[in-house]
Design an enzyme around this catalytic site. Sequence first.
Site, PDB file in Angstrom:
ATOM      1  N   GLY B  95      17.855 -42.723  61.273  1.00 63.30           N
ATOM      2  CA  GLY B  95      18.797 -43.611  60.591  1.00 63.30           C
ATOM      3  C   GLY B  95      19.555 -44.372  61.645  1.00 63.30           C
ATOM      4  CB  SER B 127      14.241 -42.091  64.801  1.00 63.59           C
ATOM      5  OG  SER B 127      14.679 -43.394  65.029  1.00 63.59           O
ATOM      6  CB  ALA B 128      19.141 -41.376  64.770  1.00 71.21           C
ATOM      7  CG  HIS B 164      11.658 -46.557  66.535  1.00 70.02           C
ATOM      8  ND1 HIS B 164      10.758 -46.345  65.516  1.00 70.02           N
ATOM      9  CD2 HIS B 164      12.766 -45.828  66.220  1.00 70.02           C
ATOM     10  CE1 HIS B 164      11.314 -45.538  64.605  1.00 70.02           C
ATOM     11  NE2 HIS B 164      12.530 -45.209  65.016  1.00 70.02           N
ATOM     12  CD  GLU B 199       7.294 -47.348  65.582  1.00 69.98           C
ATOM     13  OE1 GLU B 199       6.239 -47.729  65.036  1.00 69.98           O
ATOM     14  OE2 GLU B 199       8.418 -47.770  65.268  1.00 69.98           O
TER      15      GLU B 199
END
Lengths: 237, 237
Positions: B95, B127-128, B164, B199
Amino acid sequence: MTPSSHQRIILASTSTLHGEEYLAYLQPAIRTLFTGIREIIFIPYARPGGISHDDYTSRAAGFFAAMGISVKGLHTFASPADALRKAEGFFTGGGNTFLLVKQLHELGLMNVLKEVVENGAPYLGTSAGSNIACINMQTTNDMPIVYPPGFETMGLVPFNLNAHYLDPVPGSQHMGETRETRIKEFHTQQDVPVVGLREGSWLEVTGTDIFLRGHLSARIFKAGREPQEHAPGMLQL
Amino acid sequence: MTPSSHQRIILASTSTLHGEEYLAYLQPAIRTLFTGIREIIFIPYARPGGISHDDYTSRAAGFFAAMGISVKGLHTFASPADALRKAEGFFTGGGNTFLLVKQLHELGLMNVLKEVVENGAPYLGTSAGSNIACINMQTTNDMPIVYPPGFETMGLVPFNLNAHYLDPVPGSQHMGETRETRIKEFHTQQDVPVVGLREGSWLEVTGTDIFLRGHLSARIFKAGREPQEHAPGMLQL
């Protein structure tokens, strides 16, 4: 926040268009903005490296020399706050918005600059230099390479910018957020409108009137609404 | 900072690959990570909107149900700190990193989570959720939609990630900074190495050993050096 009726401001998405000279596409607008001005102060603080503040200022000075305007770097003054108060006009260059905002806050300059621009001293910003004219820096694309004491900026205009605005790439398989998604995420937290300003566009502020200039439309984001394209001309949010 | 010899961690660039199901490509690695675990806590705080914390947790729970692992959202506990201390394992979803870090700091949970993971509770981040395992969040791509009390994160690994990670687009006429330029700007301020994780790649931490997994190379950035590609296998920075 009421925009001052004395303001004269240009806020550009980028200093340089691909394949063009530094500031070239903005030259007529900048000439008009700084009519009658002999010297401006350049604010180089956004630049994170690569070139020194002196070299960055020289680059700006090279552009303005052709208009007969001399340029002094804000970093060269013993009292930058006094220098801002006495200056005829300003140009803040791009780079990293976190770095720029941190230094302006820590040196106590954000509010001084706001006051002199509200009182009529012409202001030119490009990229990060445009972001700081807005309500806050919270729609920057930059990496948080330093921790500023706050995200508030000058609030000369009643919205935020997203400079270098990029449309989603059709058919992209990348799963990172698009610019539009990021701005929608901002609007889960705040209601400040956001103007997605594409490279080649700039805003011209004259008193309380704001115009979108250049050939491109801008993308307008408001909390709880679908984004809208806005044609060049008087900005109506 | 010495990595704990008990750590078992997966840090993925993205939860989802284009055209695939949520977490599908990570399924074998996740199964190994959580061997013998019956219940994990999901940390949904990065999600800025679109879906509720409950719905985001349900999505994670749907994936883990197939492995016989139940999932509880951290937001559902009266004392999240106690819940972290008692949990068998963790998954932090993606997020907005600013939002995630702000809440973990304000709720006093960043150090609690760090301690339990260092003591051996398996941790999955995407990710986060991967960013917060690093030294700090200062190489995130996310927009600063909220102001966290600090940028420090858990420091479970002795570097930062750029999740990413994107290579420059050949022939692009866009004048905004590339990812590589942004990371180089970070290195004008700090010496923390940065792993540009594409990714499809993830890091697997087993004690003090760290492995790059997946088919792709990662791009390694160190202050004052040219970036290097690093093949899958044991990570040597």
